[in-house]
Design a protein around this motif. Structure first.
Motif, PDB file in Angstrom:
ATOM      1  N   TRP A 165       0.832  -1.211   0.000  1.00 43.87           N
ATOM      2  CA  TRP A 165       0.000   0.000   0.000  1.00 43.87           C
ATOM      3  C   TRP A 165       0.866   1.260   0.000  1.00 43.87           C
ATOM      4  CZ3 TRP A 165      -5.346   0.838   0.030  1.00 43.87           C
ATOM      5  CH2 TRP A 165      -5.765   2.117   0.387  1.00 43.87           C
ATOM      6  N   GLU A 170      -0.785   7.456  -4.460  1.00 45.48           N
ATOM      7  CA  GLU A 170      -2.038   7.617  -3.724  1.00 45.48           C
ATOM      8  C   GLU A 170      -3.266   7.330  -4.576  1.00 45.48           C
ATOM      9  OE1 GLU A 170      -2.590  11.024  -1.327  1.00 45.48           O
ATOM     10  OE2 GLU A 170      -0.597  10.903  -0.393  1.00 45.48           O
ATOM     11  N   ASP A 171      -3.209   7.659  -5.882  1.00 47.21           N
ATOM     12  CA  ASP A 171      -4.391   7.451  -6.729  1.00 47.21           C
ATOM     13  C   ASP A 171      -4.600   5.975  -7.084  1.00 47.21           C
ATOM     14  OD1 ASP A 171      -2.236   7.165  -8.408  1.00 47.21           O
ATOM     15  OD2 ASP A 171      -2.995   8.481  -9.986  1.00 47.21           O
ATOM     16  N   ARG A 172      -3.667   5.108  -6.684  1.00 46.10           N
ATOM     17  CA  ARG A 172      -3.813   3.669  -6.956  1.00 46.10           C
ATOM     18  C   ARG A 172      -4.041   2.861  -5.675  1.00 46.10           C
ATOM     19  NH1 ARG A 172       0.996   1.327 -10.077  1.00 46.10           N
ATOM     20  NH2 ARG A 172      -0.323  -0.520  -9.837  1.00 46.10           N
ATOM     21  N   ARG A 173      -4.245   3.550  -4.570  1.00 47.69           N
ATOM     22  CA  ARG A 173      -4.454   2.858  -3.296  1.00 47.69           C
ATOM     23  C   ARG A 173      -5.936   2.498  -3.135  1.00 47.69           C
ATOM     24  NH1 ARG A 173      -0.546   6.484   0.723  1.00 47.69           N
ATOM     25  NH2 ARG A 173       1.445   5.776  -0.181  1.00 47.69           N
ATOM     26  N   ASP A 174      -6.269   1.312  -3.589  1.00 48.71           N
ATOM     27  CA  ASP A 174      -7.651   0.833  -3.558  1.00 48.71           C
ATOM     28  C   ASP A 174      -7.870   0.022  -2.276  1.00 48.71           C
ATOM     29  OD1 ASP A 174     -10.114  -0.301  -3.945  1.00 48.71           O
ATOM     30  OD2 ASP A 174      -9.693  -1.067  -5.954  1.00 48.71           O
ATOM     31  N   PRO A 175      -8.822   0.425  -1.422  1.00 47.22           N
ATOM     32  CA  PRO A 175      -9.089  -0.331  -0.188  1.00 47.22           C
ATOM     33  C   PRO A 175      -9.399  -1.797  -0.431  1.00 47.22           C
ATOM     34  CG  PRO A 175     -10.204   1.796  -0.125  1.00 47.22           C
ATOM     35  CD  PRO A 175      -9.650   1.644  -1.516  1.00 47.22           C
ATOM     36  N   ALA A 176      -9.847  -2.132  -1.642  1.00 44.68           N
ATOM     37  CA  ALA A 176     -10.135  -3.535  -1.962  1.00 44.68           C
ATOM     38  C   ALA A 176      -8.879  -4.391  -1.858  1.00 44.68           C
ATOM     39  CB  ALA A 176     -10.725  -3.646  -3.364  1.00 44.68           C
ATOM     40  N   LEU A 177      -7.709  -3.792  -2.055  1.00 48.57           N
ATOM     41  CA  LEU A 177      -6.453  -4.536  -1.920  1.00 48.57           C
ATOM     42  C   LEU A 177      -6.330  -5.096  -0.510  1.00 48.57           C
ATOM     43  CD1 LEU A 177      -3.530  -5.340  -2.782  1.00 48.57           C
ATOM     44  CD2 LEU A 177      -2.825  -3.074  -1.985  1.00 48.57           C
ATOM     45  N   THR A 179      -8.729  -5.508   1.802  1.00 46.48           N
ATOM     46  CA  THR A 179      -9.799  -6.469   2.099  1.00 46.48           C
ATOM     47  C   THR A 179      -9.513  -7.820   1.463  1.00 46.48           C
ATOM     48  OG1 THR A 179     -11.398  -4.655   2.186  1.00 46.48           O
ATOM     49  CG2 THR A 179     -12.273  -6.883   1.951  1.00 46.48           C
ATOM     50  N   THR A 180      -9.048  -7.798   0.212  1.00 50.18           N
ATOM     51  CA  THR A 180      -8.773  -9.045  -0.499  1.00 50.18           C
ATOM     52  C   THR A 180      -7.627  -9.813   0.143  1.00 50.18           C
ATOM     53  OG1 THR A 180      -9.554  -8.058  -2.573  1.00 50.18           O
ATOM     54  CG2 THR A 180      -8.197 -10.044  -2.747  1.00 50.18           C
TER      55      THR A 180
END
Length: 237
Positions: A165, A170-177, A179-180
């Motif tokens: 992370w 910053e624009d590629r920090r997806d919370p789904a990462l 969680t997955t």
């Protein structure tokens, strides 16, 4: 110990803690390169030689800051000795570790790059908390893998989640990462349903006894002896 000596020792401890906190604050605000002995001494209101007397050198200071990080993290852990949902308790512990890393990126990176990690008293205390969670999962029939492997998987996914992370724009920090990765860890480490339906040694003994004829690792004599032990444990339930 004479009173004067106790006062002197207390003063050294207080000064050492003040230096560590000054270094940690500098690390958080300006990054690792800013943590020089001179800058830390100024922030702590000391002369640079005092840093060397207290920590030996800059590496010694950084190790002390890393140990401080483990202690801060440990202080924020909530330990429920009897959680209502063991898998949710595992998720909550993983989330807490990841959130700490994301909130303290420079400190977290230092904590896991310095050799003090494996020997830190606070790290070891935190590890015992994790082992307790894993032991409860095992006792409940919910642990899919060996306990030591579970520790490694939980640490590896948590650390990997934080460091990955932090490495992303910053624009590629997806919370789904996050969680997955967490759910992948849960799937790898736990069973959806208890492997043993009846909790406790008796239930585990009955489950193992039922599958004993299907295994070929033990000799006939070893199977016979193990069956005697399992019969004794199962009868206690």
């Amino acid at each position: 110990m004479p009173p004067r000596a106790r006062v002197r020792d207390s003063s050294v401890v207080d000064t050492r803690q003040r230096v560590i906190e000054a270094a940690a604050d500098l690390l958080a605000r300006e990054g690792r390169d800013a943590v020089t002995t001179r800058a830390v001494a100024v922030a702590a209101g000391l002369q640079p030689p005092a840093i060397y007397r207290l920590f030996g050198d800059k590496d010694g200071l950084l190790e002390a800051v890393a140990e401080h990080g483990f202690a801060v993290f440990l202080a924020g852990k909530h330990v429920d000795p009897d959680p209502p949902d063991l898998i949710e308790d595992l998720r909550a512990g993983w989330d807490l570790a990841v959130e700490f890393g994301l909130a303290n990126p420079a400190l977290y990176t230092l904590m896991y790059s310095e050799p003090t990690g494996a020997t830190s008293a606070a790290f070891k205390a935190g590890l015992e908390i994790l082992k307790g969670r894993i032991r409860r999962l095992a006792a409940g029939g919910l642990l899919r893998v060996d306990e030591d492997l579970a520790v490694t998987l939980i640490h590896a996914t948590g650390r990997g989640a934080v460091l990955t992370w932090l490495s992303l724009p910053e624009d590629r920090r997806d919370p789904a990462l996050l969680t997955t990765l967490r759910e992948s860890m849960v799937t790898a480490v736990t069973n959806e349903e208890p492997a043993v339906q009846i909790a406790g040694p008796a239930g585990a003994a009955r489950a193992l006894r039922a599958t004993l004829p299907d295994q070929t690792t033990l000799s006939g004599a070893e199977q016979h002896l193990l069956r005697e032990w399992l019969d004794r444990l199962a009868s206690d339930g």
